[in-house]
Motif scaffolding. Structure first.
Motif, mmCIF file in Angstrom:
data_model
loop_
_atom_site.group_PDB
_atom_site.id
_atom_site.type_symbol
_atom_site.label_atom_id
_atom_site.label_comp_id
_atom_site.label_asym_id
_atom_site.label_seq_id
_atom_site.Cartn_x
_atom_site.Cartn_y
_atom_site.Cartn_z
ATOM 1 N N TYR A 157 8.338 10.629 -1.612
ATOM 2 C CA TYR A 157 7.716 11.636 -2.468
ATOM 3 C C TYR A 157 6.804 11.047 -3.539
ATOM 4 N N LEU A 158 6.557 9.750 -3.489
ATOM 5 C CA LEU A 158 5.683 9.126 -4.484
ATOM 6 C C LEU A 158 4.264 9.674 -4.410
ATOM 7 N N ASN A 159 3.598 9.670 -5.549
ATOM 8 C CA ASN A 159 2.187 10.046 -5.609
ATOM 9 C C ASN A 159 1.377 9.178 -4.642
ATOM 10 N N PRO A 160 0.633 9.780 -3.721
ATOM 11 C CA PRO A 160 -0.125 8.988 -2.736
ATOM 12 C C PRO A 160 -1.281 8.200 -3.340
ATOM 13 N N ALA A 161 -1.563 8.385 -4.621
ATOM 14 C CA ALA A 161 -2.638 7.632 -5.266
ATOM 15 C C ALA A 161 -2.209 6.234 -5.701
ATOM 16 N N MET A 162 -0.928 5.900 -5.545
ATOM 17 C CA MET A 162 -0.458 4.582 -5.964
ATOM 18 C C MET A 162 -1.086 3.476 -5.120
ATOM 19 N N ALA A 163 -1.419 2.364 -5.774
ATOM 20 C CA ALA A 163 -2.095 1.255 -5.076
ATOM 21 C C ALA A 163 -1.131 0.306 -4.390
ATOM 22 N N GLY A 164 0.112 0.310 -4.783
ATOM 23 C CA GLY A 164 1.096 -0.607 -4.209
ATOM 24 C C GLY A 164 2.193 -0.884 -5.212
ATOM 25 N N GLY A 165 3.070 -1.804 -4.881
ATOM 26 C CA GLY A 165 4.172 -2.083 -5.792
ATOM 27 C C GLY A 165 4.954 -3.315 -5.384
ATOM 28 N N VAL A 212 17.969 19.159 -7.429
ATOM 29 C CA VAL A 212 16.868 19.463 -6.519
ATOM 30 C C VAL A 212 17.103 18.778 -5.179
ATOM 31 N N PRO A 213 16.499 19.304 -4.110
ATOM 32 C CA PRO A 213 16.636 18.659 -2.799
ATOM 33 C C PRO A 213 15.808 17.385 -2.666
ATOM 34 N N VAL A 214 14.867 17.202 -3.584
ATOM 35 C CA VAL A 214 14.035 15.998 -3.555
ATOM 36 C C VAL A 214 14.920 14.778 -3.814
ATOM 37 N N THR A 215 14.750 13.752 -3.020
ATOM 38 C CA THR A 215 15.548 12.541 -3.179
ATOM 39 C C THR A 215 14.684 11.405 -3.723
ATOM 40 N N VAL A 216 15.099 10.857 -4.848
ATOM 41 C CA VAL A 216 14.515 9.622 -5.353
ATOM 42 C C VAL A 216 15.582 8.556 -5.140
ATOM 43 N N ARG A 217 15.312 7.638 -4.243
ATOM 44 C CA ARG A 217 16.353 6.752 -3.740
ATOM 45 C C ARG A 217 16.653 5.569 -4.651
ATOM 46 N N HIS A 218 15.667 5.142 -5.419
ATOM 47 C CA HIS A 218 15.792 3.950 -6.227
ATOM 48 C C HIS A 218 15.422 4.271 -7.675
ATOM 49 N N LYS A 219 15.560 3.284 -8.542
ATOM 50 C CA LYS A 219 14.945 3.409 -9.857
ATOM 51 C C LYS A 219 13.475 3.063 -9.668
ATOM 52 N N VAL A 220 12.604 3.999 -10.009
ATOM 53 C CA VAL A 220 11.173 3.836 -9.771
ATOM 54 C C VAL A 220 10.451 3.916 -11.115
ATOM 55 N N TYR A 221 9.645 2.935 -11.391
ATOM 56 C CA TYR A 221 8.898 3.010 -12.649
ATOM 57 C C TYR A 221 7.521 2.401 -12.513
ATOM 58 N N ALA A 222 6.644 2.854 -13.416
ATOM 59 C CA ALA A 222 5.271 2.388 -13.421
ATOM 60 C C ALA A 222 5.188 1.000 -14.028
ATOM 61 N N ALA A 223 4.209 0.227 -13.569
ATOM 62 C CA ALA A 223 4.053 -1.141 -14.059
ATOM 63 C C ALA A 223 3.860 -1.188 -15.568
ATOM 64 N N ASP A 255 0.838 -1.197 0.000
ATOM 65 C CA ASP A 255 0.000 0.000 0.000
ATOM 66 C C ASP A 255 0.871 1.246 0.000
ATOM 67 N N ILE A 256 0.225 2.406 -0.027
ATOM 68 C CA ILE A 256 0.960 3.653 -0.141
ATOM 69 C C ILE A 256 1.799 3.928 1.101
ATOM 70 N N ALA A 257 1.348 3.494 2.270
ATOM 71 C CA ALA A 257 2.151 3.706 3.472
ATOM 72 C C ALA A 257 3.492 2.987 3.354
ATOM 73 N N ALA A 258 3.451 1.741 2.883
ATOM 74 C CA ALA A 258 4.687 0.983 2.695
ATOM 75 C C ALA A 258 5.530 1.575 1.565
ATOM 76 N N LEU A 259 4.875 2.055 0.503
ATOM 77 C CA LEU A 259 5.604 2.702 -0.579
ATOM 78 C C LEU A 259 6.339 3.946 -0.092
ATOM 79 N N HIS A 260 5.678 4.738 0.761
ATOM 80 C CA HIS A 260 6.301 5.961 1.245
ATOM 81 C C HIS A 260 7.466 5.685 2.188
ATOM 82 N N ASP A 261 7.501 4.524 2.788
ATOM 83 C CA ASP A 261 8.677 4.146 3.572
ATOM 84 C C ASP A 261 9.898 3.993 2.666
ATOM 85 N N ILE A 262 9.662 3.593 1.419
ATOM 86 C CA ILE A 262 10.750 3.383 0.462
ATOM 87 C C ILE A 262 11.031 4.656 -0.324
ATOM 88 N N GLU A 263 9.973 5.319 -0.808
ATOM 89 C CA GLU A 263 10.088 6.548 -1.603
ATOM 90 C C GLU A 263 9.081 7.573 -1.079
#
Length: 388
Positions: free
Chosen positions: A134-142, A236-247, A124-132
């Motif tokens: 700044y992700l869009n909160p509308a994401m269903a999971g990953g 930018v100060p925004v940190t994207v920690r991993h390679k993140v991509y849409a399914a 879910d988005i809570a678990a996603l936000h632990d990893i990234e």
């Protein structure tokens, strides 16, 4: 294997990442090697990509097996050189925007886990936000893939060639191949802008131009250019920690559609810039700027990370992925012309697959059983399908 003294056992066409990997592996195996390159080292597709070493975007089958084989080499026998090409085990995060997308992603991950891939459910988005965060909160999971990694591709090509040259390999840049020399139905070398060169075997590692090299021998090899754009933001100060991509990225990779396809791929760099991709379209070798492609890449990137919506784009660059119609590379000897071998058609996975490809080529050159079957990668498979 050499036909006459002074001629190399292996003549490699192309000094991109695949050619560099083949040269290194062949030289390490004791073959004499010459590499010819019409430009400079890594001047083509290798300098126009992000350096991915991914398992996450591979569907179950021969390409995934090759990706795993390559990962073992990058992390095993080549590990001592990792700092030279800035190997970064950053991990990959694949996200789904809908419950249906998450279900499909979970099914793919389950298949991948059956082959030993580490694929961790992110429900879910809570678990996603632990990893990234700044992700869009509308994401269903990953699904999180800790073994996804990255290298600096130009450095990788240069240093693999340096390892080859340390073992005696010869590199000729600024040399254009103009023909494949044959004798008695066998390839024996090349004609080039630097003159004729004979060799035990010729290995075509010309990336998106591999089909043109094959055509010099009168052979059809359907390796086609598939153009893609990458955007680079201001730091930018925004940190994207991993390679993140849409399914959807996995679906676009597997698609044969010639039209423009765009799916979101976002990652950070040590300098603070953000890289955004990815577009795919078959437009030949058209190098012109596409406002439509770049605009769509920017939009889907901001959809994945809304915080990037107002970030300035500093530059864009594009390159040509070497596409094959069945999405598998061509690896091994060409049965239609003994002496001519191919290692090309890896599309957007060439950096990651290069060292595994090279290992298979060298095993086959030595007449040894290969670690993976080469049947799915046979260069003549396309002609056989037409004949059937």
């Amino acid at each position: 294997m050499t036909e006459r003294p002074g001629n190399p056992d292996v003549l490699v066409i192309g000094a991109g990442i695949v050619g560099a990997a083949v040269a290194r592996a062949a030289a390490e195996a004791g073959f004499s090697v010459t590499v010819v390159e019409r430009g400079t080292i890594a001047a083509g597709t290798t300098s126009r990509c992000e350096g991915n070493l991914l398992v996450s975007d591979k569907e179950v089958g021969p390409e995934l097996e090759l990706a795993l084989h390559s990962q073992r080499i990058w992390r095993g026998e080549l590990a001592e050189h990792a700092a030279r090409w800035e190997f970064e085990a950053k991990g990959g995060l694949v996200v789904a925007a809908s419950e249906g997308g998450k279900t499909a992603l979970d099914a793919l991950a389950e298949h991948q886990r059956s082959l030993g891939i580490r694929a961790e459910d992110v429900p879910d988005i809570a678990a996603l936000h632990d990893i990234e965060p700044y992700l869009n909160p509308a994401m269903a999971g990953g699904v999180y893939y800790p073994d996804d990694a990255q290298v600096q591709p130009v450095l990788a090509a240069h240093h693999l060639l340096r390892l080859a040259r340390d073992r005696g390999a010869r590199l000729l840049t600024g040399v254009t191949v103009t023909g494949i020399r044959t004798r008695a139905g066998r390839a024996i070398g090349i004609d080039s802008s630097a003159g004729a060169m004979d060799a035990g075997v010729v290995v075509n590692c010309a990336g998106p131009w591999a089909g043109e090299i094959a055509a010099l021998a009168g052979l059809e090899l359907p390796v086609l250019p598939r153009r893609g754009f990458v955007l680079v933001t201001e730091p930018v100060p925004v940190t994207v920690r991993h390679k993140v991509y849409a399914a959807e990225y996995v679906q676009n990779v597997a698609s044969s559609d010639a039209g423009l396809q765009v799916s979101s791929v976002v990652e950070g760099t040590p300098s603070g810039t953000i890289l955004m991709g990815a577009s795919r379209e078959r437009v030949g070798f058209d190098t012109s700027f596409s406002a439509e492609a770049v605009g769509r890449v920017a939009r889907v990137g901001a959809e994945l990370f809304p915080v990037l919506a107002d970030v300035q784009i500093l530059r864009t660059y594009s390159g040509f992925r070497p596409y094959c119609p069945d999405h598998l590379p061509v690896i091994g000897p060409d049965a239609r012309l003994p002496g001519l071998w191919h290692a090309a058609g890896h599309e957007g996975a060439g950096i990651g697959l290069s060292v595994g490809t090279a290992a298979l080529i060298v095993q086959a050159l030595r007449g040894e059983p290969t670690d993976l079957p080469l049947d799915a990668f046979r260069p003549e498979r396309f002609a056989e399908r037409v004949a059937a």
